[in-house]
Design a protein around this motif. Sequence first.
Motif, PDB file in Angstrom:
ATOM      1  N   ARG A 190      -9.544   3.947 -13.106  1.00 51.41           N
ATOM      2  CA  ARG A 190     -10.043   3.886 -14.475  1.00 51.41           C
ATOM      3  C   ARG A 190      -8.904   3.605 -15.463  1.00 51.41           C
ATOM      4  NH1 ARG A 190     -11.316   8.774 -15.300  1.00 51.41           N
ATOM      5  NH2 ARG A 190      -9.893   9.242 -17.001  1.00 51.41           N
ATOM      6  N   ILE A 191      -7.759   4.275 -15.277  1.00 48.99           N
ATOM      7  CA  ILE A 191      -6.606   4.071 -16.166  1.00 48.99           C
ATOM      8  C   ILE A 191      -6.147   2.616 -16.115  1.00 48.99           C
ATOM      9  CG2 ILE A 191      -4.174   4.640 -16.531  1.00 48.99           C
ATOM     10  CD1 ILE A 191      -4.807   7.433 -15.399  1.00 48.99           C
ATOM     11  N   LEU A 192      -6.085   2.066 -14.909  1.00 48.67           N
ATOM     12  CA  LEU A 192      -5.578   0.710 -14.720  1.00 48.67           C
ATOM     13  C   LEU A 192      -6.621  -0.359 -15.010  1.00 48.67           C
ATOM     14  CD1 LEU A 192      -3.652   1.328 -11.382  1.00 48.67           C
ATOM     15  CD2 LEU A 192      -2.655   1.120 -13.667  1.00 48.67           C
ATOM     16  N   GLY A 193      -7.900   0.062 -15.129  1.00 48.53           N
ATOM     17  CA  GLY A 193      -8.961  -0.904 -15.356  1.00 48.53           C
ATOM     18  C   GLY A 193      -9.176  -1.815 -14.165  1.00 48.53           C
ATOM     19  N   ARG A 194      -8.999  -1.282 -12.964  1.00 44.04           N
ATOM     20  CA  ARG A 194      -9.125  -2.063 -11.732  1.00 44.04           C
ATOM     21  C   ARG A 194     -10.149  -1.420 -10.814  1.00 44.04           C
ATOM     22  NH1 ARG A 194      -4.556  -5.498 -10.875  1.00 44.04           N
ATOM     23  NH2 ARG A 194      -5.762  -6.221  -9.082  1.00 44.04           N
ATOM     24  N   GLU A 195     -10.761  -2.231  -9.969  1.00 40.92           N
ATOM     25  CA  GLU A 195     -11.725  -1.721  -8.988  1.00 40.92           C
ATOM     26  C   GLU A 195     -11.072  -1.452  -7.645  1.00 40.92           C
ATOM     27  OE1 GLU A 195     -14.874  -0.764  -9.454  1.00 40.92           O
ATOM     28  OE2 GLU A 195     -14.466  -1.143 -11.570  1.00 40.92           O
ATOM     29  N   GLU A 196      -9.912  -2.092  -7.402  1.00 40.60           N
ATOM     30  CA  GLU A 196      -9.266  -1.953  -6.098  1.00 40.60           C
ATOM     31  C   GLU A 196      -8.597  -0.588  -5.951  1.00 40.60           C
ATOM     32  OE1 GLU A 196      -8.639  -6.228  -7.597  1.00 40.60           O
ATOM     33  OE2 GLU A 196      -8.383  -4.190  -8.361  1.00 40.60           O
ATOM     34  N   ASP A 197      -8.557  -0.109  -4.728  1.00 36.25           N
ATOM     35  CA  ASP A 197      -7.881   1.139  -4.398  1.00 36.25           C
ATOM     36  C   ASP A 197      -6.401   0.827  -4.134  1.00 36.25           C
ATOM     37  OD1 ASP A 197      -6.832   3.426  -3.291  1.00 36.25           O
ATOM     38  OD2 ASP A 197      -8.400   3.686  -1.782  1.00 36.25           O
ATOM     39  N   PRO A 198      -5.467   1.336  -4.966  1.00 33.12           N
ATOM     40  CA  PRO A 198      -4.053   1.009  -4.767  1.00 33.12           C
ATOM     41  C   PRO A 198      -3.321   1.955  -3.811  1.00 33.12           C
ATOM     42  CG  PRO A 198      -4.289   2.256  -6.777  1.00 33.12           C
ATOM     43  CD  PRO A 198      -5.670   2.136  -6.189  1.00 33.12           C
ATOM     44  N   SER A 199      -4.008   2.979  -3.284  1.00 29.90           N
ATOM     45  CA  SER A 199      -3.322   4.005  -2.486  1.00 29.90           C
ATOM     46  C   SER A 199      -2.875   3.455  -1.133  1.00 29.90           C
ATOM     47  CB  SER A 199      -4.223   5.216  -2.290  1.00 29.90           C
ATOM     48  OG  SER A 199      -5.376   4.878  -1.534  1.00 29.90           O
ATOM     49  N   ARG A 200      -1.811   4.062  -0.582  1.00 29.75           N
ATOM     50  CA  ARG A 200      -1.284   3.647   0.718  1.00 29.75           C
ATOM     51  C   ARG A 200      -0.804   4.854   1.501  1.00 29.75           C
ATOM     52  NH1 ARG A 200       0.876  -0.184  -2.914  1.00 29.75           N
ATOM     53  NH2 ARG A 200      -0.248  -2.157  -2.676  1.00 29.75           N
ATOM     54  N   THR A 201      -0.742   4.691   2.818  1.00 30.31           N
ATOM     55  CA  THR A 201      -0.163   5.705   3.694  1.00 30.31           C
ATOM     56  C   THR A 201       1.335   5.419   3.838  1.00 30.31           C
ATOM     57  OG1 THR A 201      -0.479   4.370   5.692  1.00 30.31           O
ATOM     58  CG2 THR A 201      -2.317   5.789   5.004  1.00 30.31           C
ATOM     59  N   ARG A 202       2.047   6.363   4.428  1.00 24.76           N
ATOM     60  CA  ARG A 202       3.475   6.160   4.662  1.00 24.76           C
ATOM     61  C   ARG A 202       3.704   4.916   5.512  1.00 24.76           C
ATOM     62  NH1 ARG A 202       6.750   6.291   8.665  1.00 24.76           N
ATOM     63  NH2 ARG A 202       8.994   6.663   8.348  1.00 24.76           N
ATOM     64  N   GLU A 203       2.904   4.716   6.557  1.00 24.28           N
ATOM     65  CA  GLU A 203       3.097   3.564   7.434  1.00 24.28           C
ATOM     66  C   GLU A 203       2.905   2.262   6.676  1.00 24.28           C
ATOM     67  OE1 GLU A 203       4.259   3.369  10.596  1.00 24.28           O
ATOM     68  OE2 GLU A 203       4.722   5.462  10.138  1.00 24.28           O
ATOM     69  N   GLN A 204       1.982   2.245   5.734  1.00 20.70           N
ATOM     70  CA  GLN A 204       1.782   1.036   4.936  1.00 20.70           C
ATOM     71  C   GLN A 204       2.966   0.801   3.994  1.00 20.70           C
ATOM     72  OE1 GLN A 204      -2.051   2.321   3.438  1.00 20.70           O
ATOM     73  NE2 GLN A 204      -3.114   0.736   4.611  1.00 20.70           N
ATOM     74  N   VAL A 205       3.475   1.857   3.394  1.00 24.35           N
ATOM     75  CA  VAL A 205       4.625   1.732   2.489  1.00 24.35           C
ATOM     76  C   VAL A 205       5.834   1.188   3.240  1.00 24.35           C
ATOM     77  CG1 VAL A 205       6.243   3.015   1.021  1.00 24.35           C
ATOM     78  CG2 VAL A 205       3.798   3.556   0.953  1.00 24.35           C
ATOM     79  N   LEU A 206       5.944   1.541   4.502  1.00 23.18           N
ATOM     80  CA  LEU A 206       7.067   1.076   5.325  1.00 23.18           C
ATOM     81  C   LEU A 206       7.163  -0.446   5.321  1.00 23.18           C
ATOM     82  CD1 LEU A 206       9.256   2.425   7.046  1.00 23.18           C
ATOM     83  CD2 LEU A 206       7.721   2.227   9.015  1.00 23.18           C
ATOM     84  N   GLY A 207       6.026  -1.122   5.144  1.00 26.60           N
ATOM     85  CA  GLY A 207       6.012  -2.581   5.138  1.00 26.60           C
ATOM     86  C   GLY A 207       6.823  -3.197   4.014  1.00 26.60           C
ATOM     87  N   PHE A 208       7.046  -2.461   2.940  1.00 29.33           N
ATOM     88  CA  PHE A 208       7.855  -2.985   1.838  1.00 29.33           C
ATOM     89  C   PHE A 208       9.320  -3.153   2.234  1.00 29.33           C
ATOM     90  CE2 PHE A 208       4.429  -1.101  -0.913  1.00 29.33           C
ATOM     91  CZ  PHE A 208       4.032  -2.289  -1.510  1.00 29.33           C
ATOM     92  N   PHE A 209       9.734  -2.488   3.296  1.00 23.21           N
ATOM     93  CA  PHE A 209      11.132  -2.562   3.727  1.00 23.21           C
ATOM     94  C   PHE A 209      11.356  -3.597   4.829  1.00 23.21           C
ATOM     95  CE2 PHE A 209      10.800   1.654   1.844  1.00 23.21           C
ATOM     96  CZ  PHE A 209      11.949   1.709   1.072  1.00 23.21           C
ATOM     97  N   GLU A 210      10.356  -4.405   5.118  1.00 25.20           N
ATOM     98  CA  GLU A 210      10.518  -5.430   6.144  1.00 25.20           C
ATOM     99  C   GLU A 210      11.678  -6.357   5.779  1.00 25.20           C
ATOM    100  OE1 GLU A 210       7.971  -9.032   8.275  1.00 25.20           O
ATOM    101  OE2 GLU A 210       6.954  -7.568   6.997  1.00 25.20           O
ATOM    102  N   GLY A 211      12.532  -6.629   6.750  1.00 31.15           N
ATOM    103  CA  GLY A 211      13.681  -7.497   6.517  1.00 31.15           C
ATOM    104  C   GLY A 211      14.892  -6.780   5.971  1.00 31.15           C
ATOM    105  N   LEU A 212      14.794  -5.473   5.800  1.00 34.48           N
ATOM    106  CA  LEU A 212      15.907  -4.664   5.323  1.00 34.48           C
ATOM    107  C   LEU A 212      16.264  -3.617   6.372  1.00 34.48           C
ATOM    108  CD1 LEU A 212      14.576  -3.988   1.721  1.00 34.48           C
ATOM    109  CD2 LEU A 212      16.379  -5.614   2.319  1.00 34.48           C
TER     110      LEU A 212
END
Length: 251
Positions: A190-212
């Motif tokens: 509601r705050i962001l005015g978006r319908e998508e769910d932005p939440s993630r699990t730890r394993e999903q967050v790990l993907g941001f470190f790909e290549g590092l």
Amino acid sequence: MNDYFLGGKDNFAADREAAEEILAIAPEVRAMAKEAQDFQVRVLRYLIGEGITQFINIGTGLPSGYNTHQIAQELTPEARTAYVSRDPVVLSHARALLALDARTTVVEGDILHPADLLADARLRGVIDLDRPLAVVMLGVLQFTPDADDPFKRVAELRDRLPAGGHMVIAHAVLDSRPESAQPIVDVYKRILGREEDPSRTREQVLGFFEGLRLIEPGLVYLRQWRPANPLAVRRPESVWMVGGVGRKEDG
């Protein structure tokens, strides 16, 4: 909202109202804001020890308490910081506060447009993109749903970093609070005015470190990342935010 969680005065009625909704569901969010600040102090101390003196903080809110440039300059006076935000109130307020600091600037931009961000003249006036630097993203990616392709954008930014550059990410995860996940997600949608769910699990967050290369101890709950006093690490999952530091290797 983060300023309100930290007990600051630089916030608005809408921020306070939304923050109180979150606190009613998960009162530990106040502790999380403080833990994120403490995590940043430990990370910057580590990075400066590795010779990093340039920082790009993406998604900064209103200047609140102990900010990136203050922490860094206390550790090394030559530290340079570029703050990045799309919020016009943040931009105006931060530029007024930092007008007399030649080693710090405020840039309009976001993680979804990395090429534009790094091409900004204000940023280039403070940050030397040919020298190792660190990109700091504390609690910003958790508000960016997959529909915006944040993994691709973070990878584009990573590819533009010089060898020896670092990426710092702190991201809320709801692995340990499944019963609160949906109510919290609904408030932020509601705050962001978006319908998508932005939440993630730890394993999903790990993907941001790909290549590092993840710096030890890896992507862990904030209290577990190189604590000053290991005995102070109690129930790390109760502060349901994970953080990590990735290094772009030479070559």
